[in-house]
Design a protein around this motif. Structure first.
Motif, PDB file in Angstrom:
ATOM      1  N   ARG A 162       0.771  -1.163  -0.053  1.00 34.64           N
ATOM      2  CA  ARG A 162      -0.028   0.048  -0.007  1.00 34.64           C
ATOM      3  C   ARG A 162       0.761   1.218  -0.087  1.00 34.64           C
ATOM      4  N   PRO A 163       1.330   1.791  -1.067  1.00 31.62           N
ATOM      5  CA  PRO A 163       2.284   2.829  -1.127  1.00 31.62           C
ATOM      6  C   PRO A 163       1.713   4.166  -1.048  1.00 31.62           C
ATOM      7  N   LYS A 164       0.387   4.295  -0.654  1.00 31.04           N
ATOM      8  CA  LYS A 164      -0.156   5.560  -0.283  1.00 31.04           C
ATOM      9  C   LYS A 164      -0.277   6.696  -1.402  1.00 31.04           C
ATOM     10  N   GLY A 165      -0.241   6.207  -2.668  1.00 32.17           N
ATOM     11  CA  GLY A 165      -0.267   6.997  -3.898  1.00 32.17           C
ATOM     12  C   GLY A 165       1.087   7.524  -4.462  1.00 32.17           C
ATOM     13  N   GLU A 166       2.054   7.266  -3.621  1.00 27.99           N
ATOM     14  CA  GLU A 166       3.514   7.620  -4.223  1.00 27.99           C
ATOM     15  C   GLU A 166       4.358   6.319  -4.760  1.00 27.99           C
ATOM     16  N   LYS A 167       5.101   6.562  -5.810  1.00 27.94           N
ATOM     17  CA  LYS A 167       5.872   5.752  -6.417  1.00 27.94           C
ATOM     18  C   LYS A 167       6.985   5.458  -5.181  1.00 27.94           C
ATOM     19  N   ASN A 168       7.078   4.013  -5.096  1.00 30.59           N
ATOM     20  CA  ASN A 168       7.963   3.662  -3.935  1.00 30.59           C
ATOM     21  C   ASN A 168       8.886   2.204  -4.544  1.00 30.59           C
ATOM     22  N   PRO A 169      10.034   2.283  -4.601  1.00 35.23           N
ATOM     23  CA  PRO A 169      10.426   1.303  -5.310  1.00 35.23           C
ATOM     24  C   PRO A 169      10.474  -0.214  -4.368  1.00 35.23           C
ATOM     25  N   GLU A 170      10.311   0.049  -3.263  1.00 33.77           N
ATOM     26  CA  GLU A 170      10.032  -0.995  -2.143  1.00 33.77           C
ATOM     27  C   GLU A 170       9.025  -1.787  -2.700  1.00 33.77           C
ATOM     28  N   PHE A 171       7.887  -1.332  -3.107  1.00 37.86           N
ATOM     29  CA  PHE A 171       6.667  -2.074  -3.686  1.00 37.86           C
ATOM     30  C   PHE A 171       6.574  -2.600  -4.963  1.00 37.86           C
ATOM     31  N   THR A 172       7.668  -2.503  -5.712  1.00 38.04           N
ATOM     32  CA  THR A 172       8.028  -3.306  -7.181  1.00 38.04           C
ATOM     33  C   THR A 172       7.441  -4.620  -7.247  1.00 38.04           C
ATOM     34  N   LEU A 173       6.671  -4.930  -8.270  1.00 38.47           N
ATOM     35  CA  LEU A 173       6.521  -6.275  -8.512  1.00 38.47           C
ATOM     36  C   LEU A 173       7.350  -7.059  -9.241  1.00 38.47           C
ATOM     37  N   ALA A 174       8.554  -6.399  -9.361  1.00 40.62           N
ATOM     38  CA  ALA A 174       9.744  -7.198 -10.323  1.00 40.62           C
ATOM     39  C   ALA A 174      10.049  -8.438  -9.885  1.00 40.62           C
ATOM     40  N   PRO A 175      10.425  -8.528  -8.457  1.00 38.68           N
ATOM     41  CA  PRO A 175      10.936  -9.901  -7.848  1.00 38.68           C
ATOM     42  C   PRO A 175       9.724 -10.847  -8.079  1.00 38.68           C
ATOM     43  N   VAL A 176       8.426 -10.547  -7.840  1.00 39.53           N
ATOM     44  CA  VAL A 176       7.528 -11.549  -7.923  1.00 39.53           C
ATOM     45  C   VAL A 176       7.301 -11.895  -9.514  1.00 39.53           C
ATOM     46  N   ALA A 177       7.294 -11.023 -10.406  1.00 42.72           N
ATOM     47  CA  ALA A 177       7.282 -11.340 -11.800  1.00 42.72           C
ATOM     48  C   ALA A 177       8.553 -12.454 -12.086  1.00 42.72           C
ATOM     49  N   LYS A 178       9.807 -11.951 -11.627  1.00 42.50           N
ATOM     50  CA  LYS A 178      10.891 -12.923 -11.721  1.00 42.50           C
ATOM     51  C   LYS A 178      10.725 -14.354 -11.286  1.00 42.50           C
ATOM     52  N   TYR A 179      10.014 -14.560  -9.900  1.00 40.47           N
ATOM     53  CA  TYR A 179       9.789 -15.839  -9.405  1.00 40.47           C
ATOM     54  C   TYR A 179       8.682 -16.301 -10.355  1.00 40.47           C
ATOM     55  N   MET A 180       7.563 -15.666 -10.972  1.00 43.54           N
ATOM     56  CA  MET A 180       6.693 -16.124 -11.770  1.00 43.54           C
ATOM     57  C   MET A 180       7.077 -16.945 -12.963  1.00 43.54           C
ATOM     58  N   ASN A 181       8.057 -16.234 -13.457  1.00 44.36           N
ATOM     59  CA  ASN A 181       8.771 -16.735 -14.534  1.00 44.36           C
ATOM     60  C   ASN A 181       9.175 -18.468 -14.518  1.00 44.36           C
ATOM     61  N   LYS A 182       9.722 -18.597 -13.238  1.00 52.40           N
ATOM     62  CA  LYS A 182      10.107 -20.077 -12.804  1.00 52.40           C
ATOM     63  C   LYS A 182       8.665 -21.036 -12.870  1.00 52.40           C
ATOM     64  N   VAL A 183       7.836 -20.530 -12.068  1.00 50.85           N
ATOM     65  CA  VAL A 183       6.505 -21.127 -11.755  1.00 50.85           C
ATOM     66  C   VAL A 183       5.568 -21.412 -12.906  1.00 50.85           C
ATOM     67  N   PHE A 184       5.453 -20.398 -13.806  1.00 48.23           N
ATOM     68  CA  PHE A 184       4.541 -20.406 -15.079  1.00 48.23           C
ATOM     69  C   PHE A 184       5.335 -21.126 -16.135  1.00 48.23           C
ATOM     70  N   GLY A 185       6.684 -21.104 -16.082  1.00 46.36           N
ATOM     71  CA  GLY A 185       7.352 -21.741 -17.076  1.00 46.36           C
ATOM     72  C   GLY A 185       7.442 -21.014 -18.408  1.00 46.36           C
ATOM     73  N   GLN A 186       7.048 -19.829 -18.233  1.00 52.92           N
ATOM     74  CA  GLN A 186       7.106 -18.912 -19.519  1.00 52.92           C
ATOM     75  C   GLN A 186       7.527 -17.218 -19.082  1.00 52.92           C
ATOM     76  N   GLU A 187       7.867 -16.341 -19.915  1.00 55.06           N
ATOM     77  CA  GLU A 187       8.703 -15.036 -19.372  1.00 55.06           C
ATOM     78  C   GLU A 187       7.250 -14.390 -18.954  1.00 55.06           C
ATOM     79  N   VAL A 188       7.478 -13.736 -17.692  1.00 52.38           N
ATOM     80  CA  VAL A 188       6.311 -13.111 -17.221  1.00 52.38           C
ATOM     81  C   VAL A 188       6.960 -11.619 -17.338  1.00 52.38           C
ATOM     82  N   VAL A 189       6.367 -10.734 -18.308  1.00 51.87           N
ATOM     83  CA  VAL A 189       6.879  -9.337 -18.605  1.00 51.87           C
ATOM     84  C   VAL A 189       6.276  -8.359 -17.732  1.00 51.87           C
ATOM     85  N   LEU A 190       7.097  -7.534 -16.924  1.00 49.14           N
ATOM     86  CA  LEU A 190       6.677  -6.447 -15.936  1.00 49.14           C
ATOM     87  C   LEU A 190       6.267  -5.376 -16.811  1.00 49.14           C
TER      88      LEU A 190
END
Length: 91
Positions: A63-91
């Motif tokens: 919940r970043p309260k409307g401000e852009k905050n790198p702490e809340f990026t989904l990039a690590p989750v997308a990277k993890y999902m690449n492995k789980v989904f077996g296909q590239e997950v583009v952020l």
């Protein structure tokens, strides 16, 4: 009558916008520590993939309260999902 995703026909090549809750816990190094929520969406994603849909996931992390905050990026989750989904997950 309620319909489910299994009732969808002729979606090959069509875009499927799916709102997902992948607000998963990350450790200090931004590694997913519990993928329960990701595993829960996999049957839906796999079914859409089998039917030939182009999948677009819509999600947020924290919940970043409307401000852009790198702490809340989904990039690590997308990277993890690449492995789980077996296909590239583009952020």
């Amino acid at each position: 009558m309620k319909k489910s995703i299994k009732d969808l026909t002729d979606i090959k090549g069509k875009k499927a916008l799916v709102r997902v809750d992948i607000n998963v816990p990350l450790d200090a190094d931004k590694n997913v520590t519990d993928d329960t929520r990701i595993q829960a969406i996999m049957p839906t994603l796999n079914l859409l993939k089998e039917k030939g849909a182009k999948i677009i996931l819509m999600a947020h992390l924290g919940r970043p309260k409307g401000e852009k905050n790198p702490e809340f990026t989904l990039a690590p989750v997308a990277k993890y999902m690449n492995k789980v989904f077996g296909q590239e997950v583009v952020l």
